[in-house]
Scaffold this active site. Sequence first.
Site, PDB file in Angstrom:
ATOM      1  N   SER A 125       9.074   7.032  80.495  1.00 11.76           N
ATOM      2  CA  SER A 125       9.290   5.983  81.492  1.00 11.76           C
ATOM      3  C   SER A 125       8.087   5.841  82.417  1.00 11.76           C
ATOM      4  O   SER A 125       7.417   6.830  82.748  1.00 11.76           O
ATOM      5  CB  SER A 125      10.525   6.355  82.310  1.00 11.76           C
ATOM      6  OG  SER A 125      10.652   5.516  83.430  1.00 11.76           O
ATOM      7  N   TYR A 150      15.885  12.648  87.594  1.00 14.10           N
ATOM      8  CA  TYR A 150      15.784  11.876  86.349  1.00 14.10           C
ATOM      9  C   TYR A 150      14.317  11.732  85.924  1.00 14.10           C
ATOM     10  O   TYR A 150      13.939  12.051  84.795  1.00 14.10           O
ATOM     11  CB  TYR A 150      16.423  10.479  86.519  1.00 14.10           C
ATOM     12  CG  TYR A 150      15.999   9.531  85.422  1.00 14.10           C
ATOM     13  CD1 TYR A 150      16.531   9.660  84.139  1.00 14.10           C
ATOM     14  CD2 TYR A 150      15.018   8.551  85.633  1.00 14.10           C
ATOM     15  CE1 TYR A 150      16.107   8.830  83.105  1.00 14.10           C
ATOM     16  CE2 TYR A 150      14.591   7.723  84.611  1.00 14.10           C
ATOM     17  CZ  TYR A 150      15.141   7.867  83.359  1.00 14.10           C
ATOM     18  OH  TYR A 150      14.708   7.058  82.333  1.00 14.10           O
ATOM     19  N   LYS A 154      11.888  13.294  82.586  1.00 11.64           N
ATOM     20  CA  LYS A 154      10.974  12.556  81.691  1.00 11.64           C
ATOM     21  C   LYS A 154       9.603  13.236  81.682  1.00 11.64           C
ATOM     22  O   LYS A 154       8.967  13.383  80.644  1.00 11.64           O
ATOM     23  CB  LYS A 154      10.849  11.089  82.133  1.00 11.64           C
ATOM     24  CG  LYS A 154      12.130  10.296  81.959  1.00 11.64           C
ATOM     25  CD  LYS A 154      12.466  10.093  80.500  1.00 11.64           C
ATOM     26  CE  LYS A 154      13.895   9.685  80.259  1.00 11.64           C
ATOM     27  NZ  LYS A 154      14.362   9.831  78.887  1.00 11.64           N
TER      28      LYS A 154
END
Length: 341
Positions: A125, A150, A154
């Site tokens: 991302s 989150y 990644k």
Amino acid sequence: MKTILVTGGTGYIGSHTAVELQNKGYNVIISDNLSNSSADVIDRIEKITGVRPIFIKADLSKEQEVSVIFDTYHIDGVINFAAFKAVGESVEKPIEYYMNNLQIAMNMFVNMKRKGVKYFVQSSSCTIYGEPDKNPINENCPPKFAVSPYGNTKQMVEDMLHFITRDGLIQAIALRYFNPIGAHPTALIGELPNGVPNNLMPFITQTAAGIRKELIVFGDDYPTPDGTCIRDYIHVVDLAKAHVVAMERCFECRNKINFECFNIGTGNGFSVFDIIKSFEKTTGIKLNYRIGKRREGDVVAIWADTSLAEKELGWKAVLTLDEMTLSAWNWQKTLNKEKIL
Ligand code: NAD
Ligand code: WQD
């Protein structure tokens, strides 16, 4: 033809990728625990492509459930979409996010090594970049300290891949998506937000559908031309196609190094007002919105330098912003008709 395990394949991006893989003749095995998607997506993929993918309901954070899949099927490559993805929720439940997102990835690596499966494509991302020092941002810009668990998952999976791929037994590509929006042109698959959407596009379509009263534009006093934040919105169908070419790069041994990262965006920055204008133009609907306060943690402006993906993957986004907003609305109409939301 080669067989690809698509984890999280009943989800938003995974389902569109399964369609593109099947359109190119690949055998697709989808595994998902349906924690954020629905099993009828399999019927819909079959409706679009004429081929029913194999579906295995499994919690991929459990090693035993993953090893059964690898023992049952011959797998040539893995595309790993399965993850929890809500930024705000990850701040509330950091341990759940680390457990799920990291465990899924590690279970893939363990079983790939065990069965000699060499190729891995990871959903990464643009969130790993944080607030860019300059735009467009390229892959050499180092990730910034993560603002959410989150985003940190990644970064951590990318870090793991850096070391795990060193012996060359696994070769990997991380695709760093910018802001995927829109839906398949058939309006049979699309994004299924859970509860009140956090993201702009589903909030717009739900407001237009009367599910939400109004859209709040989070700040119009940013240092951008119209005062609202800028993002690189990319059509989910273009994004899905990037996965097919990434997997093919691996199959054809065209990787330059064992772990490669590519930005996947359009290379264009659009503001929140640009999205609203495009939506109103393509649908003919006047959107009910007002300006509110800034949202904490929002990046002011980010868009991708996509030259590496163009050069190395031979991939470029072709669908326009108007195609994104119109297809998102057509998908919302499917949801309304079928009373899914
Ligand atoms: P999604 O929630 O629609 O799809 C993810 C799927 O993973 C869901 O179907 C969910 O049920 C499944 N899943 C979660 N935990 C699982 C588990 N333990 N076992 C099996 N299945 C599990 O999300 P999406 O938007 O399609 O995102 C796909 C991937 O792309 C994610 O890794 C996400 O972090 C990443 N990504 C998404 C965006 C975005 O804006 N949508 C942007 C950048 C990166
Ligand atoms: C876009 C713009 C908001 C909702 C998120 C994740 C990120 C990545 C991509 C996964 C911003 C504005 C939004 C609303 C608004 N996903 N907005 N009113 O913030 O770029 O990133 O998706 O990896 O990790 O954080 O996307 O769609 O939430 O917001 O004004 O009700 O729309 O302020 O400028 P974002 P978004």
